[in-house]
Design a protein around this motif. Structure first.
Motif, PDB file in Angstrom:
ATOM      1  N   VAL A 117       0.830  -1.206   0.000  1.00  0.00           N
ATOM      2  CA  VAL A 117       0.000   0.000   0.000  1.00  0.00           C
ATOM      3  C   VAL A 117       0.863   1.256   0.000  1.00  0.00           C
ATOM      4  O   VAL A 117       0.541   2.233  -0.670  1.00  0.00           O
ATOM      5  N   GLY A 118       1.949   1.212   0.759  1.00  0.00           N
ATOM      6  CA  GLY A 118       2.834   2.377   0.838  1.00  0.00           C
ATOM      7  C   GLY A 118       2.351   3.427   1.808  1.00  0.00           C
ATOM      8  O   GLY A 118       2.758   4.578   1.734  1.00  0.00           O
ATOM      9  N   ASP A 119       1.440   3.057   2.713  1.00  0.00           N
ATOM     10  CA  ASP A 119       0.932   4.027   3.679  1.00  0.00           C
ATOM     11  C   ASP A 119       0.423   3.278   4.898  1.00  0.00           C
ATOM     12  O   ASP A 119      -0.051   2.150   4.787  1.00  0.00           O
ATOM     13  N   LEU A 120       0.537   3.886   6.080  1.00  0.00           N
ATOM     14  CA  LEU A 120       0.059   3.227   7.296  1.00  0.00           C
ATOM     15  C   LEU A 120      -1.383   3.592   7.618  1.00  0.00           C
ATOM     16  O   LEU A 120      -1.988   3.006   8.504  1.00  0.00           O
ATOM     17  N   ASN A 121      -1.931   4.590   6.922  1.00  0.00           N
ATOM     18  CA  ASN A 121      -3.311   5.020   7.177  1.00  0.00           C
ATOM     19  C   ASN A 121      -4.279   3.959   6.671  1.00  0.00           C
ATOM     20  O   ASN A 121      -4.183   3.494   5.541  1.00  0.00           O
ATOM     21  N   LEU A 122      -5.216   3.566   7.554  1.00  0.00           N
ATOM     22  CA  LEU A 122      -6.098   2.468   7.196  1.00  0.00           C
ATOM     23  C   LEU A 122      -7.067   2.836   6.076  1.00  0.00           C
ATOM     24  O   LEU A 122      -7.477   1.992   5.295  1.00  0.00           O
ATOM     25  N   SER A 123      -7.438   4.113   5.995  1.00  0.00           N
ATOM     26  CA  SER A 123      -8.321   4.534   4.901  1.00  0.00           C
ATOM     27  C   SER A 123      -7.617   4.334   3.560  1.00  0.00           C
ATOM     28  O   SER A 123      -8.242   3.947   2.556  1.00  0.00           O
ATOM     29  N   LYS A 124      -6.302   4.558   3.545  1.00  0.00           N
ATOM     30  CA  LYS A 124      -5.521   4.358   2.310  1.00  0.00           C
ATOM     31  C   LYS A 124      -5.472   2.877   1.949  1.00  0.00           C
ATOM     32  O   LYS A 124      -5.482   2.517   0.770  1.00  0.00           O
ATOM     33  N   VAL A 125      -5.410   2.028   2.980  1.00  0.00           N
ATOM     34  CA  VAL A 125      -5.402   0.578   2.724  1.00  0.00           C
ATOM     35  C   VAL A 125      -6.677   0.176   2.000  1.00  0.00           C
ATOM     36  O   VAL A 125      -6.660  -0.598   1.044  1.00  0.00           O
ATOM     37  N   ILE A 126      -7.788   0.754   2.456  1.00  0.00           N
ATOM     38  CA  ILE A 126      -9.070   0.432   1.823  1.00  0.00           C
ATOM     39  C   ILE A 126      -9.104   0.973   0.399  1.00  0.00           C
ATOM     40  O   ILE A 126      -9.539   0.279  -0.529  1.00  0.00           O
TER      41      ILE A 126
END
Lengths: 368, 185
Positions: free
Chosen positions: A199-208
């Motif tokens: 994903v390249g990001d720790l933010n869960l919204s970005k994962v989604i």
């Protein structure tokens, strides 16, 4: 309506944030988590009954049932009113504090068991948008780190309960729970690293958002999912890893000496942790609130769509919770050494291999 | 005897076969209970077990087919009762008459303390008149201790009629038969 609109437009950004966050916390906690906990207990009892050829709870009949002609008896048979009776019972029972306990720790242990489980829910995006509000209580940039930091605190409740109770069964439960925690926390943490590499990001919204664009991560990272699932069972003290409780060996494990609402708090903590773990899995592996058809992959523009997204998220989560419950009545408890062996000698190396493998594949696909 | 355990194969060590087996077994039971209605439990107060013939439940007094009390107050059951649950007050000097013409006595009071009774069946075994039987009741409840002491009236009401041989009636008929001495033609 106009007055309400005017009131909100007159607010500063901070005021609005505080109001809406409080609202979200209250609704999520009292409108969703606690009812789900209560009814998860009922589902637990019913599913266990059905798997064991029994009928399960079907007795609680409040006075108003006789005014419900057809539905009433069916609800009673399904035991719909049992959670209400259970809750009432927990409050009315004698809150007994044995003389031999260490009082201060004995009192704060149940709270410590519940609070981290509930805090972990804060960063989980349970829907896209409702109006202008993002459906996540705290949209942190370090979402997953926060979750792991908080979830690990949950074990202190159990360890403290085991220590404070000053009885051998509780003590053994506490020891087991700490040993179990250190065996699985590492594997769990490492299992999700490949996801964030993708994903390249720790933010869960970005994962989604990442999963909405492509396939769900459960298909891209099946090994990570298996490790996370097993570690989640161990983290939430569910069978086959319920060694801290182990009714057949340790009476009640860490909560042997507890009664009344303090005991109920441990129960709520356990089930809330289950909710948090299921929600986490939905976010990380099952695409969160998205569905890959009917335009449900995009962030909601209308109110109905926002509600639909929340519904999708909750149904995915409930499905995973049923899996949790089902597994409890399917598998026998692991022996202590088997559990440690599985954690340290199987899952930690496997997670490491998975990280290296993902790194190699990523490097091969995007050589820069 | 020492049984050598075979080492698990790699497939078995993955836990997958046990997982699938568990899923199959629990799924089968789940479907059978929910959709087949095959729960093995019984909804107790509404449904009750019918105990098998010869079950040793609560001892009650019985009447014969003519509706007469069979007990003749011999007190053998009181004597044999291991926990001393039976108390019989014989008629004594009172003018209490037996129901049957050919019985000398009938108990003035007959009490069984169901809290003491161990349902051993000795009273039934020892009774020369077949007047007391262990019957099928297994769930005796009461709110006080006094309520659990069953008196003669209650025992007779619960016991009902015994369909066995009427000993004294048979004796009477035998005696009558002897009045006309059978002569060989």
């Amino acid at each position: 309506m106009e007055a309400i609109k005017q009131f909100f437009s007159g607010l500063s950004w901070e005021q609005e944030f505080v109001i809406f966050t409080t609202l979200k916390v209250c609704i999520v906690l009292f409108g969703a988590v606690l009812p789900i906990v209560a009814y998860a207990v009922l589902v637990e009892r019913k599913v266990s009954a059905w798997i064991q050829d029994r009928v399960g709870p079907n007795r609680a009949t409040p006075f108003f049932v006789k005014y419900l002609p057809v539905v009433g008896p069916i609800l009673v048979r399904l035991g719909i009113f049992h959670p209400l009776a259970d809750g009432l019972k927990s409050f009315l029972k004698e809150d007994f504090t044995p003389a031999h306990v260490r009082k201060v720790y004995f009192w704060i242990a149940p709270a410590i068991a519940v609070v981290p489980a509930m805090l972990a829910l804060a960063v989980i995006p349970f829907g896209s948008k409702l109006g202008d509000q993002k459906m996540v209580i705290a949209d942190l940039n370090v979402g997953i780190l926060f979750t792991f930091g908080i979830i690990s605190l949950g074990v202190y409740g159990l360890v403290l309960a085991g220590y404070a109770s000053n009885s051998k069964f509780s003590f053994l439960g506490g020891i087991r729970s700490s040993a179990q925690m250190i065996s699985y926390e590492i594997a769990m943490g490492m299992s999700v690293i490949p996801i964030f590499m993708l994903v390249g990001d720790l933010n869960l919204s970005k994962v989604i958002a990442y999963q909405a664009d492509g396939a769900w991560l459960v298909f891209k990272q099946p090994i990570a999912f298996v490790i996370f699932l097993v570690a989640a069972f161990a983290e939430t003290n569910r069978l086959p890893f319920d060694l801290p409780e182990a009714e057949t060996e340790l009476v009640g494990g860490y909560h042997t000496e507890y009664s009344s609402m303090k005991f109920a708090l441990f129960f709520i903590g356990e089930y809330t942790a289950m909710i948090a773990a299921s929600a986490m899995m939905v976010v990380l592996f099952f695409g969160g609130w998205t569905l890959p058809f009917a335009g449900l992959n995009e962030s909601a523009t209308t109110f109905a769509m926002g509600l639909a997204h929340i519904g999708i998220f909750v149904s995915k989560m409930l499905f995973l919770m049923v899996v949790f419950i089902w597994v409890r009545w399917m598998l026998p408890r692991f022996r202590y050494d088997q559990l440690m062996d599985l954690g340290w000698r199987r899952f930690v190396p496997l997670a490491l291999v998975n990280i290296v493998l993902t790194a190699v594949v990523l490097w091969a696909l995007h050589p820069k | 005897m020492i049984v050598k355990r075979a080492n698990l194969t790699l497939w078995e060590r993955l836990f997958l076969p046990t997982l699938l087996g568990g899923l199959q077994v629990t799924g089968k039971h789940f479907i059978r209970t929910v959709f087949g209605g095959k729960a093995v439990t019984m909804q107790y107060p509404e449904q009750k077990w019918v105990v098998p013939e010869g079950y040793r439940g609560a001892p009650y007094l019985v009447r014969d087919q003519a509706g007469d009390t069979k007990c003749v107050s011999c007190q053998l059951c009181e004597f044999v009762c291991p926990p001393k649950a039976i108390k019989i007050i014989p008629p004594g000097d009172s003018s209490l008459k037996a129901d049957r013409a050919n019985a000398e006595k009938t108990p003035k009071e007959f009490e069984i303390n169901m809290l003491r009774c161990i349902f051993c069946g000795f009273c039934q075994e020892v009774c020369p008149e077949e007047a007391i039987f262990l019957q099928r009741d297994y769930s005796l409840t009461g709110e006080t201790r006094d309520e659990m002491i069953y008196n003669k009236e209650k025992l007779l009401a619960l016991g009902g009629t015994h369909a066995g041989v009427q000993k004294w009636k048979q004796k009477l008929e035998e005696a009558k038969g002897q009045e006309t001495f059978p002569v060989k033609d």
